[in-house]
Design a protein around this motif. Structure first.
Motif, PDB file in Angstrom:
ATOM      1  N   ASP A 263       4.246  60.386 -18.187  1.00 27.97           N
ATOM      2  CA  ASP A 263       3.792  58.995 -18.208  1.00 27.97           C
ATOM      3  C   ASP A 263       2.304  58.958 -17.883  1.00 27.97           C
ATOM      4  O   ASP A 263       1.667  59.997 -17.661  1.00 27.97           O
ATOM      5  CB  ASP A 263       4.641  58.126 -17.278  1.00 27.97           C
ATOM      6  CG  ASP A 263       4.507  58.513 -15.813  1.00 27.97           C
ATOM      7  OD1 ASP A 263       3.635  59.348 -15.486  1.00 27.97           O
ATOM      8  OD2 ASP A 263       5.276  57.984 -14.986  1.00 27.97           O
ATOM      9  N   ALA A 264       1.752  57.736 -17.871  1.00 27.45           N
ATOM     10  CA  ALA A 264       0.293  57.611 -17.718  1.00 27.45           C
ATOM     11  C   ALA A 264      -0.187  58.231 -16.409  1.00 27.45           C
ATOM     12  O   ALA A 264      -1.180  58.961 -16.375  1.00 27.45           O
ATOM     13  CB  ALA A 264      -0.100  56.139 -17.790  1.00 27.45           C
ATOM     14  N   PHE A 265       0.546  57.973 -15.330  1.00 24.21           N
ATOM     15  CA  PHE A 265       0.153  58.531 -14.044  1.00 24.21           C
ATOM     16  C   PHE A 265       0.246  60.056 -14.065  1.00 24.21           C
ATOM     17  O   PHE A 265      -0.648  60.762 -13.601  1.00 24.21           O
ATOM     18  CB  PHE A 265       1.050  57.960 -12.938  1.00 24.21           C
ATOM     19  CG  PHE A 265       0.654  58.370 -11.553  1.00 24.21           C
ATOM     20  CD1 PHE A 265      -0.112  57.531 -10.770  1.00 24.21           C
ATOM     21  CD2 PHE A 265       1.059  59.590 -11.027  1.00 24.21           C
ATOM     22  CE1 PHE A 265      -0.482  57.901  -9.482  1.00 24.21           C
ATOM     23  CE2 PHE A 265       0.695  59.974  -9.748  1.00 24.21           C
ATOM     24  CZ  PHE A 265      -0.071  59.130  -8.977  1.00 24.21           C
ATOM     25  N   GLY A 266       1.334  60.562 -14.629  1.00 18.75           N
ATOM     26  CA  GLY A 266       1.549  61.998 -14.676  1.00 18.75           C
ATOM     27  C   GLY A 266       0.508  62.717 -15.532  1.00 18.75           C
ATOM     28  O   GLY A 266       0.019  63.785 -15.170  1.00 18.75           O
ATOM     29  N   ARG A 267       0.177  62.113 -16.655  1.00 22.48           N
ATOM     30  CA  ARG A 267      -0.855  62.719 -17.511  1.00 22.48           C
ATOM     31  C   ARG A 267      -2.192  62.748 -16.791  1.00 22.48           C
ATOM     32  O   ARG A 267      -2.942  63.719 -16.870  1.00 22.48           O
ATOM     33  CB  ARG A 267      -0.981  61.938 -18.823  1.00 22.48           C
ATOM     34  CG  ARG A 267       0.170  62.163 -19.795  1.00 22.48           C
ATOM     35  CD  ARG A 267      -0.199  61.688 -21.207  1.00 22.48           C
ATOM     36  NE  ARG A 267      -0.607  60.287 -21.247  1.00 22.48           N
ATOM     37  CZ  ARG A 267       0.239  59.271 -21.409  1.00 22.48           C
ATOM     38  NH1 ARG A 267       1.526  59.502 -21.551  1.00 22.48           N
ATOM     39  NH2 ARG A 267      -0.203  58.023 -21.441  1.00 22.48           N
ATOM     40  N   THR A 268      -2.489  61.656 -16.064  1.00 19.47           N
ATOM     41  CA  THR A 268      -3.752  61.616 -15.329  1.00 19.47           C
ATOM     42  C   THR A 268      -3.758  62.659 -14.213  1.00 19.47           C
ATOM     43  O   THR A 268      -4.770  63.323 -13.982  1.00 19.47           O
ATOM     44  CB  THR A 268      -3.964  60.209 -14.744  1.00 19.47           C
ATOM     45  OG1 THR A 268      -3.808  59.248 -15.778  1.00 19.47           O
ATOM     46  CG2 THR A 268      -5.351  60.076 -14.152  1.00 19.47           C
ATOM     47  N   GLU A 337       0.570  51.268  -5.989  1.00 22.38           N
ATOM     48  CA  GLU A 337       0.105  52.635  -6.160  1.00 22.38           C
ATOM     49  C   GLU A 337       0.956  53.604  -5.335  1.00 22.38           C
ATOM     50  O   GLU A 337       1.284  54.700  -5.796  1.00 22.38           O
ATOM     51  CB  GLU A 337      -1.362  52.680  -5.720  1.00 22.38           C
ATOM     52  CG  GLU A 337      -2.116  53.859  -6.240  1.00 22.38           C
ATOM     53  CD  GLU A 337      -3.455  53.988  -5.539  1.00 22.38           C
ATOM     54  OE1 GLU A 337      -3.829  53.081  -4.781  1.00 22.38           O
ATOM     55  OE2 GLU A 337      -4.113  55.005  -5.761  1.00 22.38           O
ATOM     56  N   MET A 340       4.161  54.263  -7.047  1.00 21.27           N
ATOM     57  CA  MET A 340       3.954  55.118  -8.217  1.00 21.27           C
ATOM     58  C   MET A 340       3.717  56.564  -7.778  1.00 21.27           C
ATOM     59  O   MET A 340       4.275  57.505  -8.346  1.00 21.27           O
ATOM     60  CB  MET A 340       2.746  54.584  -9.003  1.00 21.27           C
ATOM     61  CG  MET A 340       2.622  55.139 -10.370  1.00 21.27           C
ATOM     62  SD  MET A 340       1.751  54.009 -11.468  1.00 21.27           S
ATOM     63  CE  MET A 340       0.239  53.765 -10.624  1.00 21.27           C
TER      64      MET A 340
ATOM     65  N   MET B 333       0.123  48.218 -15.066  1.00 22.99           N
ATOM     66  CA  MET B 333      -0.256  49.333 -15.935  1.00 22.99           C
ATOM     67  C   MET B 333      -0.790  48.857 -17.285  1.00 22.99           C
ATOM     68  O   MET B 333      -1.611  49.518 -17.909  1.00 22.99           O
ATOM     69  CB  MET B 333       0.945  50.265 -16.162  1.00 22.99           C
ATOM     70  CG  MET B 333       1.463  50.952 -14.904  1.00 22.99           C
ATOM     71  SD  MET B 333       0.221  52.013 -14.133  1.00 22.99           S
ATOM     72  CE  MET B 333       0.280  53.448 -15.221  1.00 22.99           C
ATOM     73  N   ASN B 352      -7.594  53.037 -15.050  1.00 27.94           N
ATOM     74  CA  ASN B 352      -7.333  54.306 -14.346  1.00 27.94           C
ATOM     75  C   ASN B 352      -7.691  54.172 -12.875  1.00 27.94           C
ATOM     76  O   ASN B 352      -8.503  54.914 -12.334  1.00 27.94           O
ATOM     77  CB  ASN B 352      -8.100  55.471 -14.990  1.00 27.94           C
ATOM     78  CG  ASN B 352      -7.561  56.823 -14.539  1.00 27.94           C
ATOM     79  OD1 ASN B 352      -6.441  56.927 -14.042  1.00 27.94           O
ATOM     80  ND2 ASN B 352      -8.365  57.869 -14.688  1.00 27.94           N
ATOM     81  N   CYS B 357      -4.435  56.450 -11.559  1.00 28.08           N
ATOM     82  CA  CYS B 357      -3.185  55.782 -11.940  1.00 28.08           C
ATOM     83  C   CYS B 357      -2.896  55.782 -13.437  1.00 28.08           C
ATOM     84  O   CYS B 357      -1.779  55.527 -13.852  1.00 28.08           O
ATOM     85  CB  CYS B 357      -3.173  54.359 -11.402  1.00 28.08           C
ATOM     86  SG  CYS B 357      -3.033  54.331  -9.610  1.00 28.08           S
ATOM     87  N   GLY B 358      -3.891  56.040 -14.262  1.00 25.68           N
ATOM     88  CA  GLY B 358      -3.636  56.124 -15.697  1.00 25.68           C
ATOM     89  C   GLY B 358      -3.396  54.784 -16.377  1.00 25.68           C
ATOM     90  O   GLY B 358      -2.964  54.743 -17.527  1.00 25.68           O
ATOM     91  N   ASN B 359      -3.676  53.684 -15.695  1.00 20.36           N
ATOM     92  CA  ASN B 359      -3.437  52.355 -16.275  1.00 20.36           C
ATOM     93  C   ASN B 359      -4.603  51.919 -17.156  1.00 20.36           C
ATOM     94  O   ASN B 359      -5.712  52.435 -17.037  1.00 20.36           O
ATOM     95  CB  ASN B 359      -3.266  51.331 -15.150  1.00 20.36           C
ATOM     96  CG  ASN B 359      -4.500  51.254 -14.259  1.00 20.36           C
ATOM     97  OD1 ASN B 359      -4.818  52.206 -13.549  1.00 20.36           O
ATOM     98  ND2 ASN B 359      -5.218  50.144 -14.326  1.00 20.36           N
TER      99      ASN B 359
END
Lengths: 372, 451
Positions: A263-268, A337, A340, B333, B352, B357-359
């Protein structure tokens, strides 16, 4: 200045700052560096993660999250106060593993047991166990890179609070350059974990002094095996399962690792850590909690294989009273946060008891886990 | 030296390149800003058109990206809903730039207070340390905190159009269009940073004829797929009903949300705001509260402010002749999230977040209603609103249980018809500025992860 005049920062990619990609490559040694150089860089980055963890532990202790008088004796960085959400995460991680270990130690308390801590670094768990369970019949083993074990031994020699746990007599008499320490109760093995993977040729496995193949053993990997390749991890664990602690001796594995890389957090997370030369190979191999459970089973921990993310562990394992105490330590604003972050780390625990009423089934059989 | 005129432009120029200005200029700037802010009421009146922004949190390069996507000051009017500082590496430059722009173009930019604009919070979350590191003393932090005390608590946007005039922007890949091809009554449009249309939704349009599961932004954007029928981030459904009109009720902008102590906007106007954010009370709640899927009020897990449900929002909006509450404060997100039949929206403008957080981030553009510009609607009189009655969520029955038909009818009679058509809403969604252009500090930042 109109909007058109605002530079599109994307256009700056690849030029300026002394040549973009090439300069970055040189800085990190990614481009042109030999395979060995890259491996060495990564090893150093992994060795460096230990002081990071030590600093986080000290931050938690100083703010009252954790009771650990030993943490600051090992930390080399001057204490840095971490953000509340990191303190909370360190608290949950430590408390969850403490709980599993406490249940193990207090099950049939009179029978001897063994703990093997992989990549232990500056972990203080052995000293905390000695304090909490004086007279416990335990053989404790730590394995780490020589650079980390040497630093740890130096700290132990320096501080009476530490060395008096190991000897009732004078301070430890060890060479100043010593990287290993051996005794019936506490052992520090200086070796690269990868040497425990089955060697391609018939190189003999390293001997681990005082490791008893007949004692119920808990292997702990707190952010350790995650840095190794999937096949290497499987091979190391099979060495323990089959050679060091063969069946029917009860054997368990406790993992603390990140999950959900996609997911977005994991990729980051993956890309941020990559800029620090930290790779997490097994994360993509076992992305979900269900994968972690199957993984444990697949290794041979067939009598129990559980996994839970640390967000749920905070919710389910920590008493309301303790939650109130911890929540009162620091104002925590970053709730979304935190949730998450915590849901991207898990505790996974699995065991092979080699019998119906084994020590791990008794200790952990009823440990709460939600399907996730 | 005094800061004004060309000095101010020089300071703006310097801050735009992410270089702090000298301490004496900060002192002067903060003094001027306070003179300006003291004249503003607790609830600032703002005319549409305006672009509403959420949390920035010291992510300077992303703030520049925001200006690139949304247009620069003074060409675009902006309303920032607080949390300029803390967490990111460039709180100082971000806040001072916004403050310079406020002093330079006071009618073009509105700044309201977030819960991080506080002495106590900034000492924990980074702004204090940043000031100390960059100036060697806490003076600049002190000047900024004095400005914080004068920031307004909310803003009331009037004169917003109820529908968007469609842009002729190109469609993004996988665009989700829920309106007739010739529709000129758009309620919601979502654009990506390149200005391409990600989704479109016409007011009252029955979207059943449109293929559903395409509400994905372009595959390059790391946005989870929302499970609802409207465009990503919106709570829009085909049941929002109602006649077409071109006067929208006002839009209340506040950092956190509502307070059990505040039932009218006039009560916000009566607060004594020129102080540190208190630990409790109405002022604290406005900066700390969150909407949640509950009935009525609930305790906030943040330890300050409250949780409030759809019934609270709908009553408040009806009583105060609002069509929408825009707020920030919570990471979403998708950059924005509409709740409770689009009566409240969360706008989040720090992509982000914390570089972790990648958002994605979003800003909300409200267009100007030409026929009604600047008209301040203050009466609580009869509501000439839309056609359809409320479609109530099953969790907002007045008896606390699942809403049965009876309960719904009773609540409907309390609320009357929907107070106002919401304003037409154009969301621009954007990603973080690329890492390489940030000038990230060479020194390794604090522990970002558990290692």
């Amino acid at each position: 200045m109109s909007a058109q005049q605002i530079p599109d920062l994307r256009t700056l990619l690849g030029r300026g700052r002394g040549g973009g990609l090439r300069a970055r490559g040189r800085g990190r040694g990614d481009t042109g560096a030999s395979h060995q150089d890259r491996e060495a860089l990564r090893d150093n980055a992994v060795k460096g993660t230990d002081q990071d963890a030590a600093g986080s532990r000290v931050s938690c202790v100083e703010l009252g999250y954790l009771h650990d008088p030993y943490a600051k004796l090992f930390a080399t960085q001057s204490s840095t106060r971490r953000l509340p959400l990191l303190n909370r995460g360190t608290y949950v991680r430590t408390t969850a593993i403490d709980l599993l270990i406490d249940k193990f130690i207090t099950t049939s308390p009179d029978s001897p047991k063994q703990i093997v801590s992989l990549g232990a670094g500056t972990d203080t768990r052995f000293f905390r166990i000695c304090e909490a369970y004086p007279g416990v019949d335990l053989s404790y083993h730590e394995i780490d890179f020589p650079a980390n074990t040497a630093a740890k031994l130096a700290s132990i020699r320096r501080h009476p609070l530490l060395f008096t746990k190991l000897t009732s007599g004078p301070p430890l008499s060890l060479e100043p350059t010593a990287t290993s320490y051996h005794s019936p109760m506490y052992n520090i093995h200086a070796l690269d974990l990868r040497s425990l993977a089955s060697p391609p040729d018939d190189t003999p496995l390293p001997t681990l002094p005082h490791l008893d193949p007949s004692l119920p053993t808990l292997i702990l990997s707190e952010m350790c095996l995650i840095y190794l390749h999937t096949s290497t991890v499987a091979s190391i664990l099979s060495t323990f399962l089959e050679t060091y602690i063969p069946a029917p001796t009860p054997l368990a594995l406790v993992l603390y690792e990140p999950i959900l890389p996609n997911d977005a957090f994991g990729r980051t997370m993956t890309s941020n850590l990559a800029t620090r030369n930290i790779q997490l190979p097994t994360m993509s191999a076992y992305p979900e909690l269900a994968d972690q459970r199957q993984r444990l089973k697949g290794y041979g921990f067939v009598d129990g294989f559980e996994a839970e993310n640390t967000n749920n562990i905070w919710r389910d394992w920590v008493s309301d009273e303790e939650k109130d105490r911890v929540a009162g330590l620091e104002m925590l604003d970053e709730l979304e946060e935190l949730e998450m972050l915590l849901s991207h780390y898990c505790i996974a625990w699995g065991w092979r008891d080699g019998g119906a009423a084994g020590v791990f089934t008794m200790a952990w059989g009823d440990t709460q886990e939600q399907d996730g | 030296m005094s800061i004004g005129g060309s000095d101010l432009d020089r300071a703006i120029h310097q801050l735009r390149s992410c270089r702090p200005i000298p301490e004496n200029q900060v002192r002067e700037l903060c003094y001027k800003a306070r003179e300006l802010l003291i004249e503003e009421g607790n609830v600032v009146g703002v005319d549409a058109p305006v672009t509403i922004c959420g949390d920035i949190h010291g992510q300077f390069h992303d703030l520049m990206e925001l200006f690139r996507v949304g247009g620069d000051v003074p060409d675009t009017n902006y309303l920032f809903m607080g949390d300029f500082v803390d967490r990111g590496f460039y709180s100082l430059e971000s806040f001072l730039l916004l403050l310079c722009l406020k002093v330079r173009y006071p009618d073009r930019i509105t700044l309201i207070r977030g819960n991080h604009e506080s002495r106590q919070i900034t000492t924990v979350y980074g702004f204090y340390d940043e000031c100390l590191r960059k100036y060697g003393s806490a003076n600049v932090w002190r000047y900024c905190c004095e400005v914080f005390d004068y920031l307004a608590l909310g803003a009331l946007v009037t004169g917003a159009a109820t529908s968007l005039s469609p842009t002729d922007a190109p469609l993004a890949e996988n665009a989700n269009i829920e309106c007739p091809p010739d529709s000129d009554e758009l309620e919601i449009e979502t654009l990506n940073a390149a200005g391409e249309i990600m989704s479109r939704c016409a007011r009252g349009y029955d979207g059943q004829s449109v293929s559903q599961p395409t509400s994905n932004p372009p595959s390059s954007s790391p946005v989870p797929t929302p499970s609802r029928t409207g465009p990503a981030g919106t709570g829009a459904t085909s049941s929002s009903g109602g006649s077409l009109g071109n006067d929208s009720g006002a839009i209340l902008c506040v950092h956190g949300g509502l307070s059990p102590l505040i039932d009218t906007i006039d009560k916000i106007r009566l607060l004594d705001r020129k102080q540190e954010v208190p630990h409790e009370g109405a002022m604290c709640d406005l900066l700390w509260s969150d909407p949640d899927e509950i009935d009525g009020w609930g305790l906030s897990p943040r330890g300050a402010g409250f949780l409030f449900g759809a019934d609270i929002v709908k009553c408040f909006n009806q009583k105060n002749n609002l069509s929408l509450i825009a707020r920030a404060h919570q990471l979403v997100m998708e950059g924005f999230k509409e709740m409770f039949d689009s009566t409240i929206v969360t706008v989040w403008s720090a992509p982000n977040y914390c570089y972790r957080c990648g958002n994605v981030a979003a800003i909300l553009e409200l267009g100007e209603d030409g026929s009604n510009a600047g008209y301040v609607r203050r009466s609580n009189g009869d509501q000439g609103g839309g056609g359809g009655g409320w479609i109530l969520g099953s969790n907002v029955g007045p008896n606390g249980g699942a809403g049965n038909a009876n309960g719904n009818r009773r609540l409907s009679s309390v609320l009357g018809e929907r107070a106002r058509e919401g304003p037409g809403r154009r969301y621009r969604v954007f990603d973080a500025a690329p890492q390489d252009s940030r000038g990230m500090p060479a020194k390794k930042p604090v522990a970002d992860y558990f290692l």
